[in-house]
Write a protein that holds these residues in place. Structure first.
Motif, PDB file in Angstrom:
ATOM      1  N   PHE A   1       0.477  -0.896  -0.278  1.00  0.00           N
ATOM      2  CA  PHE A   1      -0.285   0.151   0.187  1.00  0.00           C
ATOM      3  C   PHE A   1       1.121   1.466   0.382  1.00  0.00           C
ATOM      4  CE2 PHE A   1      -3.310  -2.772   0.766  1.00  0.00           C
ATOM      5  CZ  PHE A   1      -4.411  -2.339   0.220  1.00  0.00           C
ATOM      6  N   GLY A   2       2.041   1.662   0.556  1.00  0.00           N
ATOM      7  CA  GLY A   2       3.177   2.482   0.643  1.00  0.00           C
ATOM      8  C   GLY A   2       3.425   2.826  -1.154  1.00  0.00           C
ATOM      9  N   ILE A   3       3.322   1.755  -1.760  1.00  0.00           N
ATOM     10  CA  ILE A   3       3.474   1.885  -3.786  1.00  0.00           C
ATOM     11  C   ILE A   3       2.090   2.917  -3.655  1.00  0.00           C
ATOM     12  CG2 ILE A   3       3.952   0.805  -5.369  1.00  0.00           C
ATOM     13  CD1 ILE A   3       5.376  -1.435  -4.634  1.00  0.00           C
ATOM     14  N   LEU A   4       1.423   2.094  -3.727  1.00  0.00           N
ATOM     15  CA  LEU A   4       0.013   2.683  -3.813  1.00  0.00           C
ATOM     16  C   LEU A   4      -0.639   4.614  -3.119  1.00  0.00           C
ATOM     17  CD1 LEU A   4      -2.835   1.999  -5.247  1.00  0.00           C
ATOM     18  CD2 LEU A   4      -3.760   2.621  -2.762  1.00  0.00           C
ATOM     19  N   ALA A   5       0.651   4.135  -1.978  1.00  0.00           N
ATOM     20  CA  ALA A   5      -0.039   5.948  -1.810  1.00  0.00           C
ATOM     21  C   ALA A   5       1.051   6.508  -2.309  1.00  0.00           C
ATOM     22  CB  ALA A   5       0.198   5.763   0.115  1.00  0.00           C
ATOM     23  N   MET A   6       1.917   6.101  -2.187  1.00  0.00           N
ATOM     24  CA  MET A   6       3.109   7.217  -2.802  1.00  0.00           C
ATOM     25  C   MET A   6       2.690   7.716  -5.009  1.00  0.00           C
ATOM     26  SD  MET A   6       7.349   5.451  -1.889  1.00  0.00           S
ATOM     27  CE  MET A   6       6.664   3.832  -3.119  1.00  0.00           C
ATOM     28  N   SER A   7       2.197   6.619  -5.497  1.00  0.00           N
ATOM     29  CA  SER A   7       2.076   6.992  -7.148  1.00  0.00           C
ATOM     30  C   SER A   7       0.966   7.486  -6.710  1.00  0.00           C
ATOM     31  CB  SER A   7       1.695   5.433  -7.202  1.00  0.00           C
ATOM     32  OG  SER A   7       0.126   5.439  -7.319  1.00  0.00           O
ATOM     33  N   LEU A   8      -0.023   7.947  -5.410  1.00  0.00           N
ATOM     34  CA  LEU A   8      -0.782   8.573  -5.499  1.00  0.00           C
ATOM     35  C   LEU A   8      -0.461  10.365  -4.875  1.00  0.00           C
ATOM     36  CD1 LEU A   8      -3.829   9.618  -5.786  1.00  0.00           C
ATOM     37  CD2 LEU A   8      -4.181   9.539  -3.004  1.00  0.00           C
ATOM     38  N   ASP A   9       0.655  10.021  -4.638  1.00  0.00           N
ATOM     39  CA  ASP A   9       0.974  11.887  -4.228  1.00  0.00           C
ATOM     40  C   ASP A   9       2.087  11.968  -5.140  1.00  0.00           C
ATOM     41  OD1 ASP A   9       2.128  13.393  -2.285  1.00  0.00           O
ATOM     42  OD2 ASP A   9       4.468  11.645  -1.834  1.00  0.00           O
ATOM     43  N   LEU A  10       2.517  11.365  -5.947  1.00  0.00           N
ATOM     44  CA  LEU A  10       3.736  11.893  -7.623  1.00  0.00           C
ATOM     45  C   LEU A  10       1.973  12.575  -7.732  1.00  0.00           C
ATOM     46  CD1 LEU A  10       4.320   8.870  -9.864  1.00  0.00           C
ATOM     47  CD2 LEU A  10       5.619  10.596  -8.471  1.00  0.00           C
ATOM     48  N   LEU A  11       0.644  12.452  -7.933  1.00  0.00           N
ATOM     49  CA  LEU A  11      -0.232  13.556  -8.155  1.00  0.00           C
ATOM     50  C   LEU A  11      -1.267  14.704  -7.692  1.00  0.00           C
ATOM     51  CD1 LEU A  11      -3.564  10.961  -9.974  1.00  0.00           C
ATOM     52  CD2 LEU A  11      -1.972  12.597 -11.190  1.00  0.00           C
ATOM     53  N   LEU A  12      -1.045  13.898  -6.414  1.00  0.00           N
ATOM     54  CA  LEU A  12      -1.432  14.624  -5.709  1.00  0.00           C
ATOM     55  C   LEU A  12      -0.834  15.494  -5.175  1.00  0.00           C
ATOM     56  CD1 LEU A  12      -4.580  15.405  -3.179  1.00  0.00           C
ATOM     57  CD2 LEU A  12      -3.368  14.079  -1.631  1.00  0.00           C
ATOM     58  N   GLY A  13       0.737  14.876  -5.041  1.00  0.00           N
ATOM     59  CA  GLY A  13       1.910  16.015  -3.454  1.00  0.00           C
ATOM     60  C   GLY A  13       2.108  16.707  -4.315  1.00  0.00           C
ATOM     61  N   PHE A  14       3.066  16.439  -5.898  1.00  0.00           N
ATOM     62  CA  PHE A  14       2.890  17.175  -7.018  1.00  0.00           C
ATOM     63  C   PHE A  14       3.001  17.732  -8.443  1.00  0.00           C
ATOM     64  CE2 PHE A  14       6.216  13.912  -4.578  1.00  0.00           C
ATOM     65  CZ  PHE A  14       7.236  15.206  -3.904  1.00  0.00           C
ATOM     66  N   THR A  15       1.542  17.322  -8.176  1.00  0.00           N
ATOM     67  CA  THR A  15       1.001  18.072  -9.412  1.00  0.00           C
ATOM     68  C   THR A  15      -0.352  18.660  -8.130  1.00  0.00           C
ATOM     69  OG1 THR A  15       1.759  15.983 -10.792  1.00  0.00           O
ATOM     70  CG2 THR A  15       0.528  17.706 -11.552  1.00  0.00           C
ATOM     71  N   GLY A  16      -0.100  18.309  -7.830  1.00  0.00           N
ATOM     72  CA  GLY A  16      -2.224  18.863  -7.034  1.00  0.00           C
ATOM     73  C   GLY A  16      -2.770  18.707  -7.457  1.00  0.00           C
ATOM     74  N   LEU A  17      -3.207  17.274  -8.232  1.00  0.00           N
ATOM     75  CA  LEU A  17      -4.614  17.146  -8.381  1.00  0.00           C
ATOM     76  C   LEU A  17      -5.096  16.203  -7.370  1.00  0.00           C
ATOM     77  CD1 LEU A  17      -3.176  15.674 -12.539  1.00  0.00           C
ATOM     78  CD2 LEU A  17      -5.113  17.838 -11.839  1.00  0.00           C
ATOM     79  N   ALA A  18      -6.232  16.259  -6.536  1.00  0.00           N
ATOM     80  CA  ALA A  18      -6.394  15.148  -5.908  1.00  0.00           C
ATOM     81  C   ALA A  18      -7.065  14.239  -6.681  1.00  0.00           C
ATOM     82  CB  ALA A  18      -7.094  15.592  -4.720  1.00  0.00           C
ATOM     83  N   SER A  19      -6.968  12.864  -7.396  1.00  0.00           N
ATOM     84  CA  SER A  19      -7.450  11.664  -7.618  1.00  0.00           C
ATOM     85  C   SER A  19      -8.241  11.048  -6.236  1.00  0.00           C
ATOM     86  CB  SER A  19      -6.374  11.578  -8.159  1.00  0.00           C
ATOM     87  OG  SER A  19      -7.530  10.091  -8.637  1.00  0.00           O
ATOM     88  N   LEU A  20      -9.499  10.848  -6.535  1.00  0.00           N
ATOM     89  CA  LEU A  20     -10.292  10.400  -6.209  1.00  0.00           C
ATOM     90  C   LEU A  20     -10.554   9.005  -6.138  1.00  0.00           C
ATOM     91  CD1 LEU A  20     -10.974  10.143  -2.663  1.00  0.00           C
ATOM     92  CD2 LEU A  20     -12.454  11.543  -3.585  1.00  0.00           C
ATOM     93  N   GLY A  21      -9.312   8.288  -6.998  1.00  0.00           N
ATOM     94  CA  GLY A  21     -10.476   6.981  -8.180  1.00  0.00           C
ATOM     95  C   GLY A  21      -8.665   6.035  -8.216  1.00  0.00           C
ATOM     96  N   HIS A  22      -7.554   6.223  -7.701  1.00  0.00           N
ATOM     97  CA  HIS A  22      -6.209   5.892  -8.137  1.00  0.00           C
ATOM     98  C   HIS A  22      -6.872   4.371  -7.990  1.00  0.00           C
ATOM     99  CE1 HIS A  22      -3.216   7.351  -9.282  1.00  0.00           C
ATOM    100  NE2 HIS A  22      -2.507   6.453  -8.350  1.00  0.00           N
TER     101      HIS A  22
END
Lengths: 341, 365
Positions: free
Chosen positions: A42-63
């Motif tokens: 789940f760390g991999i999943l959360a990190m991949s979402l961080d690429l979107l949310l943290g670095f790109t500023g896109l809050a995806s609720l369908g990751h």
């Protein structure tokens, strides 16, 4: 690549933690071993979402969509004997000891295709519209898993009988599989770290901070966001493959909205745009789930309460995630030290 | 792909419209809350499900003790109405107040007399015999709906007052808090009522099908359409034509100036959130006799509500009407024509709309 000293120190600390984890885990009991493996997945999943949310500023609720697509693809190509050519190809690759590579390549290509298609629909939307459309698209994937029972077995889920071996090394028992997961995790972490520190990653941060200015400077905003979305989707796919290999079972509840929301919360809890923060978030959430599930059944209820309490407390004290908490303690201490030095 | 005959198309259109009615009830609340508070309430569909369960629960309670409950509810609702009126602190000319009081009283007493005597139904449908059990069902239905709606609205007020108001304008926090409440409501419902599928009873005389030109049309679907039209009209008139609506619009357009001229924007926001929850709950109760009530219904219907507001645009009532009709028709015709692909068929128009206008047809951004 790693320029300044502080950054180097941070990278060494993170690497040290994971090396320590690799040394300690074999001495833990089975329950803890599988917990650590699950945290890494789940760390991999959360990190991949961080690429979107943290670095790109896109809050995806369908990751969870790409996670789900990849995990279902893995389960299907390993078990579906009616689909002769995919199954035969898997058997052939497995006999050569390359079954895992086959699975990864196949599942990641499917995840990439879905991310490319969904990203194409979603990236045009901004703000809350992006959030809503990603959620809806993830629900489409859930609907497919739930209703298209000819392929996905519907509500029953798919049982996978065993893990393929890697170059003749069996991954069936916990410890070899843990090391395999750790290796995949570290590769993903390294790749994402390189990605974030590359000019492309810096551009994404620029887009997050001031979109109009980046546009004026001549960057193609849409393309940058789209590529970030696809890359995040592929890494989420890696987590999905690992999940099926770890759990040896995949069913619709695994890819529900709750998984997407958990990933989002892991990022928010650990601290967005930190890459290792989400892993800490994953560790907290997964451990809580495992330990609380021993005593009570109602995990979503407790998860909801944890969300609300954490966010309200974070709001009250003005901190962003757990890594933000460290920063908050450190920062006030810094100025008084300066004159002495 | 199957071809549709003309009668099939008529029946499907009727079904689509009634489906759109439920979607409108759900999505209009979502849109209203966003329009005023810039919050996407992910717990919205949870209110929908929760209200269905509540109506079921109160229906069962009232079924046992019919004689007392309606009077208690009447008392409580009058008291609540009084305090709500005091809380709004409005100046109203005395003759208007008297008129409003008279109208409210007439409406309330009409409802009660319907519950108690059925004389209007016997007047309008003399050919349909009224059995005692029908009277009980209808009474139970009405009171259950009122109680369920009141509780859902109170829940909405509670969440707004103690949680969302303190969050400010941070989208991620709002999303996580509202989804936290969605999980709590969903899992709490599962814990309380178990995993079985329930069906709210369709009250007499709506549980029959009318036969028009040889087509058999369930009357309950017509009832759903009527409710949605009434709610839409009430919302439109309430927002555009009344003093309360003017206050609300002022609080949306320029909160600081609104506070400057003495409008309590906090109360306005709380009221809006309560109305939004009330709309979702209405949808849940009306839809509970149609879809049934079961765990997971909330997250299943949430994407449809999102599709409606994405097509129509958030914060616009007209957009919600148009969007729900579009989604209702696509869902029903899509299921009839391509059963496997209906979920995808829904997202094709969404993609087209987003490509042309990313904030929806009537969206305010």
């Amino acid at each position: 690549m790693v320029e300044n000293l502080a950054e180097k120190k941070r990278v060494l600390i993170v690497l040290g933690v994971f090396v320590a984890l690799g040394v300690v885990t074999p001495f833990l009991d089975l329950f803890m071993q599988s917990l650590v493996t699950e945290i890494l997945v789940f760390g991999i999943l959360a990190m991949s979402l961080d690429l979107l949310l943290g670095f790109t500023g896109l809050a995806s609720l369908g990751h969870a969509a790409y996670f789900g697509v990849a995990s279902y693809t893995t389960a299907i190509i390993m078990t579906k004997e009616d689909w002769t050519w995919t199954f035969a190809a898997f058997q052939w690759a497995d006999s050569l000891g390359l079954g895992l590579f086959y699975i990864f390549i196949f599942a990641l290509v499917v995840a990439l295709a879905f991310a490319a298609f969904f990203g194409f629909l979603a990236i045009r939307a901004v703000g809350v519209y992006f959030l809503m459309i990603t959620l809806s698209l993830a629900m489409v994937i859930w609907g497919l898993a739930y209703r298209w029972s000819a392929v996905t077995e519907g509500d029953n889920g798919i049982n996978v009988l065993g893990r393929p071996s890697l170059f003749g090394i069996s991954l069936e028992s916990e410890i070899p599989f843990f090391y395999f997961t750790l290796a995949v995790f570290l590769i993903c972490l390294g790749l994402m770290y390189m990605f974030v520190r590359s000019p492309f990653g810096k551009t994404l941060v620029g887009i997050r901070e001031r979109e109009e200015r980046m546009q004026m400077l001549g960057y193609n905003i849409w393309l940058h966001k789209y590529l970030a979305f696809i890359i995040a989707g592929v890494f989420s796919g890696v987590a999905g493959v690992m999940w099926t290999l770890f759990n040896l079972f995949v069913s619709p509840p695994d890819i529900e909205l709750i998984t997407s929301a958990e990933a989002l919360f892991m990022v928010a809890l650990g601290g967005p745009a930190t890459l290792v923060g989400p892993v800490i978030g994953s560790a907290i959430i997964r451990s809580l789930q495992q330990f609380i599930s021993i005593y009570v059944e109602r995990w979503p209820l407790i998860l909801g309460a944890i969300y609300i309490i954490t966010i309200m407390l974070g709001r009250l004290y003005g901190v962003e995630g757990i890594l933000g908490l460290f920063g908050k303690f450190r920062k006030p201490a810094a100025p008084p030290e300066a004159p002495e030095g | 792909m199957t071809t549709l005959s003309f009668t099939n198309i008529l029946v499907l259109s009727y079904n689509s419209l009634s489906y759109a009615a439920i979607l409108f009830l759900l999505a209009s609340g979502l849109s209203l809350i966003f329009g005023v508070m810039r919050i996407v309430n992910l717990a919205h569909a949870a209110f929908f499900l929760f209200a269905g369960y509540l109506a079921l629960e109160f229906y069962n309670i009232i079924f046992g003790s019919l004689s007392l409950m309606p009077r208690i509810i009447q008392l409580v609702s009058w008291t609540l109405l009084y305090f709500a009126w005091r809380g709004l602190n409005l100046y109203v000319a005395p003759r208007h107040a008297a008129l409003a009081l008279l109208l409210t009283y007439i409406v309330m007493e009409t409802l009660c007399s319907l519950v108690w005597s059925f004389r209007f139904f016997e007047l309008f449908f003399p050919h349909v015999p009224v059995k005692p059990v029908d009277r009980i069902n209808f009474a139970g239905m009405i009171t259950a709906i009122l109680v369920a709606l009141a509780i859902a609205a109170l829940c909405g007020m509670f969440i707004e007052r103690f949680f969302l108001r303190r969050l400010g304008q941070d989208t991620l926090s709002q999303v996580l808090v509202t989804i936290g409440f969605a999980f709590i409501l969903q899992d709490g419902s599962l814990y309380t009522w178990g995993g079985d599928n329930f069906m709210l009873k369709q009250p007499w005389p709506l549980n029959f099908s009318a036969v028009v030109w040889g087509l058999s049309l369930p009357q309950y679907r017509a009832f759903m359409i009527v409710i949605a039209v009434v709610v839409a009209a009430a919302l439109f008139l309430g927002i555009e034509r009344t003093r309360l609506g003017a206050i609300m619009r002022a609080a949306v357009d320029d909160p600081e100036m609104a506070r400057g001229i003495g409008i309590n924007t906090n109360v306005v926001q709380m009221a809006i959130f309560a109305i939004g929850a009330l709309l979702a709950a209405t949808g849940g109760v009306v839809g509970g006799a149609f879809f049934g009530v079961y765990p997971g219904l909330d997250f299943e219907i949430l994407p449809y509500a999102f599709a409606v507001v994405i097509i129509g645009g958030l914060g616009s009532l007209g957009g919600a009407v148009l969007g729900s009709i579009v989604v209702g028709f696509i869902e029903n015709f899509g299921t009839a024509l391509f059963p496997e692909l209906s979920y995808f068929a829904l997202f094709a128009p969404m993609a087209i709309i987003l490509a042309i206008k990313p904030t929806g047809l009537f969206g305010k951004g």
